[in-house]
Each structure stands twice: as C-alpha cells, then as structure tokens.
Scaffold this motif. Sequence first.
Motif, PDB file in Angstrom:
ATOM      1  N   GLU A 137      34.398   3.116   7.668  1.00  0.00           N
ATOM      2  CA  GLU A 137      33.023   2.731   7.150  1.00  0.00           C
ATOM      3  C   GLU A 137      31.894   3.773   7.317  1.00  0.00           C
ATOM      4  N   GLY A 138      30.998   3.784   6.471  1.00  0.00           N
ATOM      5  CA  GLY A 138      29.795   4.520   6.833  1.00  0.00           C
ATOM      6  C   GLY A 138      29.447   5.535   5.279  1.00  0.00           C
ATOM      7  N   ARG A 139      30.087   5.396   4.551  1.00  0.00           N
ATOM      8  CA  ARG A 139      29.760   6.121   3.169  1.00  0.00           C
ATOM      9  C   ARG A 139      29.098   5.033   2.342  1.00  0.00           C
ATOM     10  N   SER A 140      28.223   5.677   1.597  1.00  0.00           N
ATOM     11  CA  SER A 140      27.544   4.858   0.637  1.00  0.00           C
ATOM     12  C   SER A 140      28.335   4.335  -0.675  1.00  0.00           C
ATOM     13  N   ILE A 141      28.048   3.344  -1.561  1.00  0.00           N
ATOM     14  CA  ILE A 141      28.558   3.028  -2.555  1.00  0.00           C
ATOM     15  C   ILE A 141      28.617   3.999  -3.409  1.00  0.00           C
ATOM     16  N   ASN A 142      27.699   4.870  -3.529  1.00  0.00           N
ATOM     17  CA  ASN A 142      27.696   6.222  -4.810  1.00  0.00           C
ATOM     18  C   ASN A 142      28.634   6.990  -4.177  1.00  0.00           C
ATOM     19  N   GLN A 143      28.698   7.477  -2.866  1.00  0.00           N
ATOM     20  CA  GLN A 143      29.867   8.343  -2.387  1.00  0.00           C
ATOM     21  C   GLN A 143      31.127   7.838  -2.636  1.00  0.00           C
ATOM     22  N   LYS A 144      31.340   6.480  -2.481  1.00  0.00           N
ATOM     23  CA  LYS A 144      32.759   5.906  -2.727  1.00  0.00           C
ATOM     24  C   LYS A 144      33.093   5.769  -4.081  1.00  0.00           C
ATOM     25  N   ALA A 145      32.044   5.736  -4.871  1.00  0.00           N
ATOM     26  CA  ALA A 145      32.198   5.676  -6.161  1.00  0.00           C
ATOM     27  C   ALA A 145      32.542   6.963  -6.875  1.00  0.00           C
ATOM     28  N   GLY A 146      31.786   7.907  -6.329  1.00  0.00           N
ATOM     29  CA  GLY A 146      32.106   9.424  -6.696  1.00  0.00           C
ATOM     30  C   GLY A 146      33.446   9.816  -6.469  1.00  0.00           C
ATOM     31  N   LEU A 147      34.089   9.465  -5.115  1.00  0.00           N
ATOM     32  CA  LEU A 147      35.269   9.851  -4.727  1.00  0.00           C
ATOM     33  C   LEU A 147      36.339   9.154  -5.757  1.00  0.00           C
ATOM     34  N   SER A 148      36.104   7.842  -6.076  1.00  0.00           N
ATOM     35  CA  SER A 148      37.019   7.224  -6.945  1.00  0.00           C
ATOM     36  C   SER A 148      36.946   7.945  -8.336  1.00  0.00           C
ATOM     37  N   LYS A 149      35.845   8.185  -8.972  1.00  0.00           N
ATOM     38  CA  LYS A 149      35.960   8.730 -10.171  1.00  0.00           C
ATOM     39  C   LYS A 149      36.416  10.117 -10.262  1.00  0.00           C
ATOM     40  N   ASN A 150      36.308  11.183  -8.888  1.00  0.00           N
ATOM     41  CA  ASN A 150      36.944  12.277  -9.269  1.00  0.00           C
ATOM     42  C   ASN A 150      38.337  12.316  -9.120  1.00  0.00           C
ATOM     43  N   ILE A 151      39.095  11.376  -8.269  1.00  0.00           N
ATOM     44  CA  ILE A 151      40.270  11.102  -8.329  1.00  0.00           C
ATOM     45  C   ILE A 151      40.874  10.622  -9.420  1.00  0.00           C
ATOM     46  N   ILE A 152      40.249   9.615  -9.991  1.00  0.00           N
ATOM     47  CA  ILE A 152      40.910   9.100 -11.268  1.00  0.00           C
ATOM     48  C   ILE A 152      40.744  10.241 -12.421  1.00  0.00           C
ATOM     49  N   SER A 153      39.754  11.034 -12.539  1.00  0.00           N
ATOM     50  CA  SER A 153      39.470  12.205 -13.562  1.00  0.00           C
ATOM     51  C   SER A 153      40.645  13.121 -13.147  1.00  0.00           C
ATOM     52  N   LYS A 154      40.926  13.646 -11.897  1.00  0.00           N
ATOM     53  CA  LYS A 154      42.136  14.314 -11.565  1.00  0.00           C
ATOM     54  C   LYS A 154      43.532  13.962 -12.162  1.00  0.00           C
ATOM     55  N   LEU A 155      43.685  12.930 -11.875  1.00  0.00           N
ATOM     56  CA  LEU A 155      44.989  12.173 -12.297  1.00  0.00           C
ATOM     57  C   LEU A 155      45.010  11.669 -13.824  1.00  0.00           C
ATOM     58  N   LYS A 156      44.061  11.516 -14.422  1.00  0.00           N
ATOM     59  CA  LYS A 156      43.886  11.383 -16.098  1.00  0.00           C
ATOM     60  C   LYS A 156      44.250  12.774 -16.651  1.00  0.00           C
ATOM     61  N   GLU A 157      43.800  13.628 -15.850  1.00  0.00           N
ATOM     62  CA  GLU A 157      43.844  15.260 -16.643  1.00  0.00           C
ATOM     63  C   GLU A 157      45.551  15.307 -16.290  1.00  0.00           C
ATOM     64  N   MET A 158      46.166  15.222 -15.226  1.00  0.00           N
ATOM     65  CA  MET A 158      47.539  15.528 -15.018  1.00  0.00           C
ATOM     66  C   MET A 158      48.423  14.727 -15.803  1.00  0.00           C
ATOM     67  N   PHE A 159      47.944  13.237 -16.085  1.00  0.00           N
ATOM     68  CA  PHE A 159      48.816  12.389 -16.769  1.00  0.00           C
ATOM     69  C   PHE A 159      48.230  11.639 -18.112  1.00  0.00           C
ATOM     70  N   PRO A 160      47.788  12.513 -19.104  1.00  0.00           N
ATOM     71  CA  PRO A 160      46.943  11.972 -20.257  1.00  0.00           C
ATOM     72  C   PRO A 160      47.842  10.787 -20.773  1.00  0.00           C
ATOM     73  N   LEU A 161      48.834  10.647 -20.969  1.00  0.00           N
ATOM     74  CA  LEU A 161      49.716   9.513 -21.644  1.00  0.00           C
ATOM     75  C   LEU A 161      49.863   8.438 -20.921  1.00  0.00           C
ATOM     76  N   VAL A 162      49.572   8.493 -19.264  1.00  0.00           N
ATOM     77  CA  VAL A 162      49.682   7.207 -18.772  1.00  0.00           C
ATOM     78  C   VAL A 162      48.599   6.249 -18.936  1.00  0.00           C
ATOM     79  N   LYS A 163      48.628   4.836 -19.375  1.00  0.00           N
ATOM     80  CA  LYS A 163      47.611   3.890 -19.593  1.00  0.00           C
ATOM     81  C   LYS A 163      47.078   3.571 -18.351  1.00  0.00           C
ATOM     82  N   PHE A 164      47.994   3.262 -17.257  1.00  0.00           N
ATOM     83  CA  PHE A 164      47.444   2.567 -16.199  1.00  0.00           C
ATOM     84  C   PHE A 164      47.260   3.257 -15.092  1.00  0.00           C
ATOM     85  N   ILE A 165      45.868   3.923 -14.616  1.00  0.00           N
ATOM     86  CA  ILE A 165      45.713   4.679 -13.453  1.00  0.00           C
ATOM     87  C   ILE A 165      44.389   4.138 -12.830  1.00  0.00           C
TER      88      ILE A 165
END
Length: 115
Positions: free
Chosen positions: A69-97
């Motif tokens: 605990e201790g990170r802001s909502i914006n920090q956690k949202a940024g973390l989520s978006k960065n990881i999903i962006s990387k996975l989307k780049e690696m797996f462009p045909l996978v619908k569910f990420i």
Amino acid sequence: MPHFVIDCSENILTIQQPEKIILEVHQTAVNTGLFDESDIKVRLNPFKEHYLVGGKQGDFIHVFGNIMEGRSINQKAGLSKNIISKLKEMFPLVKFIAININDFEKATYCNKAMV
C-alpha cells in the motif's frame, strides 16, 4: 515486495518464450520507478485445461499485481497501463489481456525476514 503473477493459456508460450514474458513484465515494472528492481517478483502460470474465457477455451493473459500500500491511484493506473501496453505489443492477436492491482496492508504483511 511487488508480486506479479501471470495466468495465461498454455498456447501463449508458443507465441513468446516464458522467460521473455517474465522479463518484459519485470522490466516494465522497473521502468515505472515505483519499485526497487531487486524487490520485484514475477511468476507465470500457464493453463492447459480447466479454464474458460468467454465460455470457451481461448488464449488469455491476466496479471495479478500485488503491491505494498502507499501508491496513488494514478501510479497504480499507470503501472497497469504500462504492463498491458507491453503485453498487447507482444501478443497483438490475443483478445483477452488484463491486469488488476491489489494493495498489501503494511500492518498485516509478514515475510521470513520479519519473524
């Protein structure tokens, strides 16, 4: 302290090597500047059977992020978006990420070094 547990369909491992997936999630978390690199833990759980995605067996990736605990909502949202962006780049045909981030409570967290 942060733990990233990646559940995925086993077929994902025919698209990218497991080590590459783990390393990319690890490095993406490092790049946020939210964690010390040596504290980051990443695990991968492939599912061959016993799962449904949208009512059938299809490719999926879901990351469960558990952080202190201790990170802001914006920090956690940024973390989520960065990881999903990387996975989307690696797996462009996978619908569910997807990812979700949960907070550990400092008051109730304990590890071997603390006992």
